[in-house]
Design an enzyme around this catalytic site. Structure first.
Site, PDB file in Angstrom:
ATOM      1  N   PRO A  83       0.913  -1.366  -0.096  1.00  0.00           N
ATOM      2  CA  PRO A  83      -0.148  -0.049  -0.019  1.00  0.00           C
ATOM      3  C   PRO A  83       0.725   1.369  -0.051  1.00  0.00           C
ATOM      4  O   PRO A  83       1.935   1.368   0.358  1.00  0.00           O
ATOM      5  CB  PRO A  83      -0.718   0.011   1.283  1.00  0.00           C
ATOM      6  N   CYS A  84       0.131   2.262  -0.554  1.00  0.00           N
ATOM      7  CA  CYS A  84       0.843   3.690  -0.501  1.00  0.00           C
ATOM      8  C   CYS A  84       0.614   4.377   0.729  1.00  0.00           C
ATOM      9  O   CYS A  84      -0.698   4.608   1.176  1.00  0.00           O
ATOM     10  CB  CYS A  84       0.440   4.411  -1.739  1.00  0.00           C
TER      11      CYS A  84
END
Length: 412
Positions: free
Chosen positions: A81-82
Site C-alpha cells: 500500500p501507498c
C-alpha cells in the site's frame, strides 16, 4: 543462480503466477498474505487453493514476523500500500516514529536477508506524495535502497499501452545489489542508455528515445534528513546509481490493447443487470458535477469532477478496476451487453480476465463481493510475465562464469 522467490503482500498470487508463466523454474520459498481486521482470510485461502497449503505460506501480520527466519531468496516481490513514509528523530536513536509501516518491513527484510534482486509495485501517486512535499516518500525509499547497497530503476506502466485490456497505471520498482553481475554490466552504460535501451524496464517495455534527463542526488545526513528536506519532481521513469538520481518522462512504443469486448462473457447471468430503479443514481454518479463543500478549517470550496462514459465503451480497454468494483459507485464499470443490449456489471470472471488471471481463479469459496475486491487489489499478470521473461535472462547472467562483453550485453 537459483530462481528463489519471496512474495510479500501476496494477495491471490499475481506476482507468483506471472513469474511462473514466464518460467517454471521459479521456486517460491516463502510467502506472506494477511488482511488486517478480517476474520476470514479469503485471499490467503485462495492462494493456498492454487499453490498448495504449506508451512512456508504465512497468514500473519508481517510486522510480527522474525525476519531472520525468512528463508534466503534471490528475488523479493510485493505490491504494498501507498502510505506516509516520513521519519522523525529522537535523540541518539536516529530514526523513530515511522509511519509507512509496510515499507519499513520490506526494508528490514532487505537489510537482514539481502536478496540480490527486488521487484515491487505500487500506485503511481507514490512519486508525488505527499502533496505538501512532493517526492519525499519515494525519496525516502530510494535513500533506504541506497543505504543498503542497491541500485534502482522505476517505471510507471500503463498496461493498456503494452497490449493489455485495462488502462491500469502502476509504478514498478526494480532494485539490485551492486555486487551482482547485472550491476557490473549496467555500470558500462550511462543513465540515458539505461532509461532508453539498456535498463530492466527498457528491455521489457520499449519506449520512444529520450534525451532530456534531470538529475539530483541523495547526499543527506541520514534518513530523517531526507524526510525533512527532500523534495523532487520525479518523472515516470528513472534510475538511481550510488545515490545519484536520473529521471525523465517517457512515452511507450505502444502495442494495440485488447478491447473490453474481447474479455466479455457470453450469456452473462441476469443478476448482473443493473436495477432500473437505480438508473438515475448511476447517471448522477457518472456525470459531471460541482458541489460546494467546507474544509476542516472552515472555508468553503467547490469540488468538481468530469463525466465518466456511461455505459463504458467496449471497443476500448477498460478503465482501472478498483476494489469497489460491482458496487453502486462512480468507478464501477457498467456495460451495454452486446447480446441483450441491457446495462450490466462486469462478472467476476470478466474481472479476472481484465487482470490476466485464469478464469474462476477467485472462485474458491469467498463471497462474490470479495472476488471483485481481490481483483481490484491485484496487478495485471501479463505485465509481470513480461518482466519475468527479462528476469530469466538476468538470472542467466548471474549463473555464468564469464565477463559480459558489450556485444553480449546488447543481446540480453
Amino acid at each position: 543462480m537459483d530462481k528463489t522467490l519471496c512474495e510479500l503482500f501476496a494477495g491471490v498470487g499475481g506476482f507468483r503466477l506471472g513469474l511462473e508463466k514466464a518460467s517454471k523454474d521459479w521456486k517460491t520459498v516463502w510467502a506472506n498474505q494477511w488482511e488486517p481486521k478480517k476474520k476470514q482470510q479469503h485471499a490467503f485461502d485462495c492462494y493456498c487453493e492454487h499453490f498448495g497449503k504449506k508451512e512456508i505460506y504465512i497468514n500473519e501480520d508481517i510486522a510480527s514476523i522474525d525476519k531472520s527466519k525468512i528463508p534466503d531468496h534471490n528475488l523479493l516481490v510485493g505490491g504494498f500500500p501507498c502510505q506516509d513514509y516520513s521519519v522523525a528523530r529522537t535523540g541518539a536513536k536516529g530514526i523513530n516514529g515511522v509511519k509507512g509501516v509496510l515499507w519499513w518491513e520490506i526494508r528490514n527484510i532487505l537489510e537482514i536477508k539481502k536478496p540480490k534482486f527486488v521487484l515491487l509495485e505500487n500506485v503511481d501517486r507514490l512519486l508525488k506524495s505527499p502533496a505538501k512535499q512532493r517526492g519525499r516518500d519515494f525519496g525516502v525509499m530510494l535513500a533506504c535502497f541506497n543505504e543498503l547497497g542497491y541500485n534502482v530503476e522505476w517505471r510507471v506502466i500503463n498496461a493498456a499501452e503494452y497490449g493489455f485490456a485495462q488502462r491500469r497505471r502502476r509504478i514498478f520498482i526494480f532494485a539490485y545489489t551492486r555486487e551482482t553481475k547485472f550491476a557490473s554490466m549496467q555500470s558500462s552504460a550511462n543513465a540515458q542508455c539505461i532509461i532508453n535501451t539498456a535498463g530492466f524496464f527498457a528491455r521489457t517495455f520499449k519506449i520512444n528515445p529520450i534525451n532530456n534527463i534531470q538529475n539530483t542526488n541523495l547526499i543527506y545526513k541520514d534518513l530523517a534528513d531526507v524526510s525533512e528536506n527532500f523534495k523532487y519532481e520525479f518523472g515516470n521513469s528513472g534510475y538511481m546509481n550510488n545515490g545519484q538520481i536520473y529521471t525523465s518522462n517517457v512515452t511507450p512504443v505502444s502495442i494495440k490493447p485488447i478491447p473490453l469486448s474481447q474479455i466479455l462473457e457470453k450469456n452473462a447471468d441476469n443478476k448482473y443487470n443493473i436495477n432500473e430503479s437505480n438508473l438515475e443514481k448511476w447517471n448522477y454518479l457518472k456525470g459531471s458535477k460541482k458541489i460546494e463543500r467546507t474544509s476542516k478549517a472552515g472555508h468553503k470550496y467547490i469540488f468538481s469532477e468530469g463525466p465518466i462514459a456511461f455505459p463504458d465503451p467496449i471497443d476500448k480497454p477498460a478503465r482501472t478496476m478498483l476494489t469497489s468494483e460491482s458496487s453502486l459507485n462512480r468507478s464501477t464499470h457498467v456495460i451495454k451487453d452486446p447480446t441483450t443490449s441491457k446495462l450490466r456489471l462486469l462478472t467476476p470472471v470478466e474481472a479476472e480476465r481484465l487482470q490476466g488471471f485464469d478464469e474462476n481463479w477467485t472462485n474458491t469459496g469467498m463471497p462474490e463481493k470479495f472476488r471483485y475486491f481481490c481483483m481490484g487489489n491485484a496487478l495485471v499478470v501479463g505485465v509481470v510475465e513480461k518482466m519475468g521473461q527479462t528476469l530469466n535472462k538476468i538470472f542467466s547472467i548471474e549463473e555464468s562464469d564469464y565477463v559480459i562483453e558489450n556485444e553480449e550485453r546488447k543481446a540480453i
